[in-house]
Structure formats: structure tokens, C-alpha cells
Design a protein around this motif. Structure first.
Motif, PDB file in Angstrom:
ATOM      1  N   VAL A  22      45.485  10.593  -6.336  1.00  0.00           N
ATOM      2  CA  VAL A  22      45.126  10.066  -7.046  1.00  0.00           C
ATOM      3  C   VAL A  22      44.489   9.031  -5.949  1.00  0.00           C
ATOM      4  O   VAL A  22      45.205   8.837  -5.766  1.00  0.00           O
ATOM      5  CB  VAL A  22      45.299   9.899  -8.112  1.00  0.00           C
ATOM      6  CG1 VAL A  22      44.305   9.604  -9.112  1.00  0.00           C
ATOM      7  CG2 VAL A  22      45.855  11.009  -9.133  1.00  0.00           C
ATOM      8  N   ILE A  23      42.687   9.946  -5.676  1.00  0.00           N
ATOM      9  CA  ILE A  23      42.569   8.273  -4.982  1.00  0.00           C
ATOM     10  C   ILE A  23      41.979   7.547  -6.403  1.00  0.00           C
ATOM     11  O   ILE A  23      41.432   6.796  -6.778  1.00  0.00           O
ATOM     12  CB  ILE A  23      41.120   8.772  -4.422  1.00  0.00           C
ATOM     13  CG1 ILE A  23      41.339  10.328  -3.728  1.00  0.00           C
ATOM     14  CG2 ILE A  23      40.444   8.177  -3.327  1.00  0.00           C
ATOM     15  CD1 ILE A  23      39.793  10.514  -3.164  1.00  0.00           C
ATOM     16  N   PRO A  24      42.814   6.159  -5.113  1.00  0.00           N
ATOM     17  CA  PRO A  24      42.042   4.871  -6.176  1.00  0.00           C
ATOM     18  C   PRO A  24      41.254   4.255  -6.633  1.00  0.00           C
ATOM     19  O   PRO A  24      40.118   4.687  -6.372  1.00  0.00           O
ATOM     20  CB  PRO A  24      42.763   2.998  -5.139  1.00  0.00           C
ATOM     21  CG  PRO A  24      43.504   4.512  -3.971  1.00  0.00           C
ATOM     22  CD  PRO A  24      43.000   5.579  -4.036  1.00  0.00           C
ATOM     23  N   ASP A  25      40.670   4.063  -7.665  1.00  0.00           N
ATOM     24  CA  ASP A  25      39.213   3.757  -8.356  1.00  0.00           C
ATOM     25  C   ASP A  25      38.133   2.365  -7.382  1.00  0.00           C
ATOM     26  O   ASP A  25      36.825   2.339  -7.379  1.00  0.00           O
ATOM     27  CB  ASP A  25      39.118   2.585  -9.386  1.00  0.00           C
ATOM     28  CG  ASP A  25      40.163   3.786 -10.563  1.00  0.00           C
ATOM     29  OD1 ASP A  25      39.708   5.334 -10.054  1.00  0.00           O
ATOM     30  OD2 ASP A  25      40.727   3.814 -11.648  1.00  0.00           O
ATOM     31  N   SER A  26      38.450   2.386  -6.078  1.00  0.00           N
ATOM     32  CA  SER A  26      38.424   1.101  -5.617  1.00  0.00           C
ATOM     33  C   SER A  26      37.543   1.529  -4.344  1.00  0.00           C
ATOM     34  O   SER A  26      36.474   1.439  -3.567  1.00  0.00           O
ATOM     35  CB  SER A  26      39.450   0.218  -4.440  1.00  0.00           C
ATOM     36  OG  SER A  26      40.033   0.574  -3.544  1.00  0.00           O
ATOM     37  N   VAL A  27      37.547   3.685  -4.295  1.00  0.00           N
ATOM     38  CA  VAL A  27      36.848   3.775  -2.917  1.00  0.00           C
ATOM     39  C   VAL A  27      35.554   4.424  -3.740  1.00  0.00           C
ATOM     40  O   VAL A  27      35.405   5.224  -5.038  1.00  0.00           O
ATOM     41  CB  VAL A  27      37.976   5.604  -2.588  1.00  0.00           C
ATOM     42  CG1 VAL A  27      37.176   5.851  -2.023  1.00  0.00           C
ATOM     43  CG2 VAL A  27      38.836   5.162  -2.511  1.00  0.00           C
ATOM     44  N   THR A  28      34.579   3.991  -3.109  1.00  0.00           N
ATOM     45  CA  THR A  28      33.412   4.856  -3.557  1.00  0.00           C
ATOM     46  C   THR A  28      32.728   6.118  -2.450  1.00  0.00           C
ATOM     47  O   THR A  28      32.094   6.416  -2.962  1.00  0.00           O
ATOM     48  CB  THR A  28      32.317   3.578  -3.411  1.00  0.00           C
ATOM     49  OG1 THR A  28      32.472   2.733  -2.181  1.00  0.00           O
ATOM     50  CG2 THR A  28      32.621   2.309  -4.460  1.00  0.00           C
ATOM     51  N   ILE A  46      40.078  13.233  -7.544  1.00  0.00           N
ATOM     52  CA  ILE A  46      38.565  12.129  -7.138  1.00  0.00           C
ATOM     53  C   ILE A  46      38.157  11.226  -8.393  1.00  0.00           C
ATOM     54  O   ILE A  46      37.942  11.932  -9.352  1.00  0.00           O
ATOM     55  CB  ILE A  46      37.782  12.377  -6.593  1.00  0.00           C
ATOM     56  CG1 ILE A  46      38.569  13.530  -5.797  1.00  0.00           C
ATOM     57  CG2 ILE A  46      36.705  11.583  -6.512  1.00  0.00           C
ATOM     58  CD1 ILE A  46      36.891  14.133  -4.727  1.00  0.00           C
ATOM     59  N   PRO A  47      37.667  10.225  -8.286  1.00  0.00           N
ATOM     60  CA  PRO A  47      37.585   8.966  -9.692  1.00  0.00           C
ATOM     61  C   PRO A  47      36.392   9.507  -9.518  1.00  0.00           C
ATOM     62  O   PRO A  47      35.544   9.444  -9.030  1.00  0.00           O
ATOM     63  CB  PRO A  47      38.254   7.878  -9.467  1.00  0.00           C
ATOM     64  CG  PRO A  47      37.778   7.893  -7.545  1.00  0.00           C
ATOM     65  CD  PRO A  47      38.562   8.831  -7.421  1.00  0.00           C
ATOM     66  N   ASP A  48      35.305   8.505 -10.820  1.00  0.00           N
ATOM     67  CA  ASP A  48      34.055   8.348 -10.363  1.00  0.00           C
ATOM     68  C   ASP A  48      33.879   7.556 -10.075  1.00  0.00           C
ATOM     69  O   ASP A  48      32.112   7.634  -9.772  1.00  0.00           O
ATOM     70  CB  ASP A  48      33.639   8.088 -12.722  1.00  0.00           C
ATOM     71  CG  ASP A  48      35.046   9.102 -13.545  1.00  0.00           C
ATOM     72  OD1 ASP A  48      34.433  10.434 -12.565  1.00  0.00           O
ATOM     73  OD2 ASP A  48      34.765   8.580 -14.593  1.00  0.00           O
ATOM     74  N   SER A  49      34.128   6.412  -9.354  1.00  0.00           N
ATOM     75  CA  SER A  49      33.628   5.765  -8.324  1.00  0.00           C
ATOM     76  C   SER A  49      33.308   5.920  -7.219  1.00  0.00           C
ATOM     77  O   SER A  49      32.785   5.717  -6.707  1.00  0.00           O
ATOM     78  CB  SER A  49      34.315   4.523  -7.769  1.00  0.00           C
ATOM     79  OG  SER A  49      35.987   5.106  -7.750  1.00  0.00           O
ATOM     80  N   VAL A  50      33.579   7.092  -7.021  1.00  0.00           N
ATOM     81  CA  VAL A  50      33.006   7.925  -5.658  1.00  0.00           C
ATOM     82  C   VAL A  50      31.635   8.560  -6.030  1.00  0.00           C
ATOM     83  O   VAL A  50      31.556   9.566  -6.451  1.00  0.00           O
ATOM     84  CB  VAL A  50      34.012   9.138  -5.258  1.00  0.00           C
ATOM     85  CG1 VAL A  50      33.695   9.894  -4.060  1.00  0.00           C
ATOM     86  CG2 VAL A  50      35.951   8.318  -4.602  1.00  0.00           C
ATOM     87  N   THR A  51      30.832   8.073  -4.805  1.00  0.00           N
ATOM     88  CA  THR A  51      29.804   9.262  -4.906  1.00  0.00           C
ATOM     89  C   THR A  51      29.462  10.005  -4.016  1.00  0.00           C
ATOM     90  O   THR A  51      27.799  10.596  -3.927  1.00  0.00           O
ATOM     91  CB  THR A  51      28.061   8.350  -4.998  1.00  0.00           C
ATOM     92  OG1 THR A  51      28.025   7.109  -3.497  1.00  0.00           O
ATOM     93  CG2 THR A  51      28.883   7.090  -6.496  1.00  0.00           C
ATOM     94  N   THR A  68      39.348  17.800  -8.404  1.00  0.00           N
ATOM     95  CA  THR A  68      39.132  17.513  -9.597  1.00  0.00           C
ATOM     96  C   THR A  68      37.812  16.666  -9.279  1.00  0.00           C
ATOM     97  O   THR A  68      37.817  15.361  -8.123  1.00  0.00           O
ATOM     98  CB  THR A  68      39.349  16.819 -10.271  1.00  0.00           C
ATOM     99  OG1 THR A  68      40.723  17.600 -10.906  1.00  0.00           O
ATOM    100  CG2 THR A  68      38.771  16.266 -11.585  1.00  0.00           C
ATOM    101  N   ILE A  69      36.087  17.375  -8.811  1.00  0.00           N
ATOM    102  CA  ILE A  69      35.424  16.362  -8.445  1.00  0.00           C
ATOM    103  C   ILE A  69      34.294  15.911  -9.737  1.00  0.00           C
ATOM    104  O   ILE A  69      33.849  16.603 -10.178  1.00  0.00           O
ATOM    105  CB  ILE A  69      34.706  16.807  -7.004  1.00  0.00           C
ATOM    106  CG1 ILE A  69      35.017  17.817  -6.051  1.00  0.00           C
ATOM    107  CG2 ILE A  69      32.426  16.505  -7.175  1.00  0.00           C
ATOM    108  CD1 ILE A  69      34.690  18.590  -5.158  1.00  0.00           C
ATOM    109  N   PRO A  70      34.501  14.138  -9.514  1.00  0.00           N
ATOM    110  CA  PRO A  70      33.099  13.935 -10.990  1.00  0.00           C
ATOM    111  C   PRO A  70      32.040  14.045 -10.573  1.00  0.00           C
ATOM    112  O   PRO A  70      31.421  14.368  -9.401  1.00  0.00           O
ATOM    113  CB  PRO A  70      33.819  12.831 -10.898  1.00  0.00           C
ATOM    114  CG  PRO A  70      34.138  12.150  -9.789  1.00  0.00           C
ATOM    115  CD  PRO A  70      34.492  13.076  -9.330  1.00  0.00           C
TER     116      PRO A  70
END
Length: 145
Positions: A22-28, A46-51, A68-70
Motif C-alpha cells: 500500500v503506497i503511502p498517502d504522502s506520495v504524489t 495506489i492512493p488518490d494522492s498519486v497523479t 488499484t489505480i485511482p
């Protein structure tokens, strides 16, 4: 968090050996080749913070079965899923967000699904038995190689 090398929000490298990550939320952004050849990786969230997902980010992750790619991810780099044979569908295609990244079949004739809009770089690299590819009108871009 010690398994992640993160600089200015960019996940540069995953150094762990977990099967589920689970990639941390701090990652963009997931940097180029950040998970390159992580052989034990089977699932990644992958969290929603990643673009953005960089070039070859998951290349060589042959055990990867689930990703899982948001919707927040608006760019996925070339060859991001090359060698991810366990992401392939029943026809041998690795298709993520309508992009054909890799093919793991051994057919002489391949019919690309109508859902595909782009064929990524080197998607058919090393396909020695392939003689014919039927490309649907939905494909608007074909990568190098």
C-alpha cells in the motif's frame, strides 16, 4: 515506511519484499522504475494522492496480479507494465486503462480488443510466433518497438 525511498512526494524506489504493498498517502508520483523487477509483489494499492506513474514503474513485476489505480492518476509512463505476465487476461493481453502494454500469448494471429485505444511501446517485443495482428479502429496511437 522504511521500504520506500520518497523524495519531494516522488516514490523513487521500493526496497521491500512484501507481496501486498500500500503506497503511502504522502506520495504524489511513482517514479521511473520504482518497482522494477520486484518479483515478490502480487498486489499494489495506489492512493488518490498519486497523479502520475513513471516509465517502467512496474516493469518486470512478473508476480503482480492486482493493481488499484485511482482516477487521480492522469499519466502512466511507457512500458509501465512490461513483463507483468500475471496481469494478462485470458488472451495474453496486459491492458490497463485501454492501453495494451504487453502480450504473453504465442498465437500466430492476434485480434486486439475494440476497447484498446493505444498500443504501448514494445508491447509485442519477443513474440516470435506472431505473424498477423488485427488492430481495431479504436487504436489511435502505436508506440515504438
Amino acid at each position: 515506511m522504511t521500504d520506500f525511498i520518497i523524495k519531494n512526494g516522488v516514490l523513487k524506489k521500493y526496497t521491500g519484499e512484501e507481496s501486498k504493498v500500500v503506497i503511502p498517502d504522502s506520495v504524489t508520483e511513482i517514479g521511473d522504475e520504482a518497482f522494477y523487477e520486484c518479483k515478490s509483489l502480487t498486489e499494489i494499492i495506489i492512493p488518490d494522492s498519486v497523479t502520475e506513474i513513471g516509465y517502467g514503474a512496474f516493469s518486470g513485476c512478473e508476480s503482480l496480479k492486482e493493481i488499484t489505480i485511482p482516477d487521480s492518476v492522469t499519466e502512466i509512463g511507457d512500458e509501465a507494465f512490461i513483463g507483468c505476465k500475471n496481469l494478462a487476461d485470458e488472451n495474453g493481453f496486459v491492458i490497463v486503462r485501454d492501453v495494451l502494454y504487453d502480450y504473453f500469448g504465442n498465437a500466430e494471429k492476434v485480434i486486439i480488443p475494440d476497447s484498446v485505444t493505444e498500443i504501448g511501446e514494445c508491447a509485442f517485443y519477443g513474440c516470435k510466433s506472431l505473424k498477423e495482428i488485427i488492430i481495431p479502429d479504436s487504436v489511435t496511437e502505436i508506440g515504438e518497438g
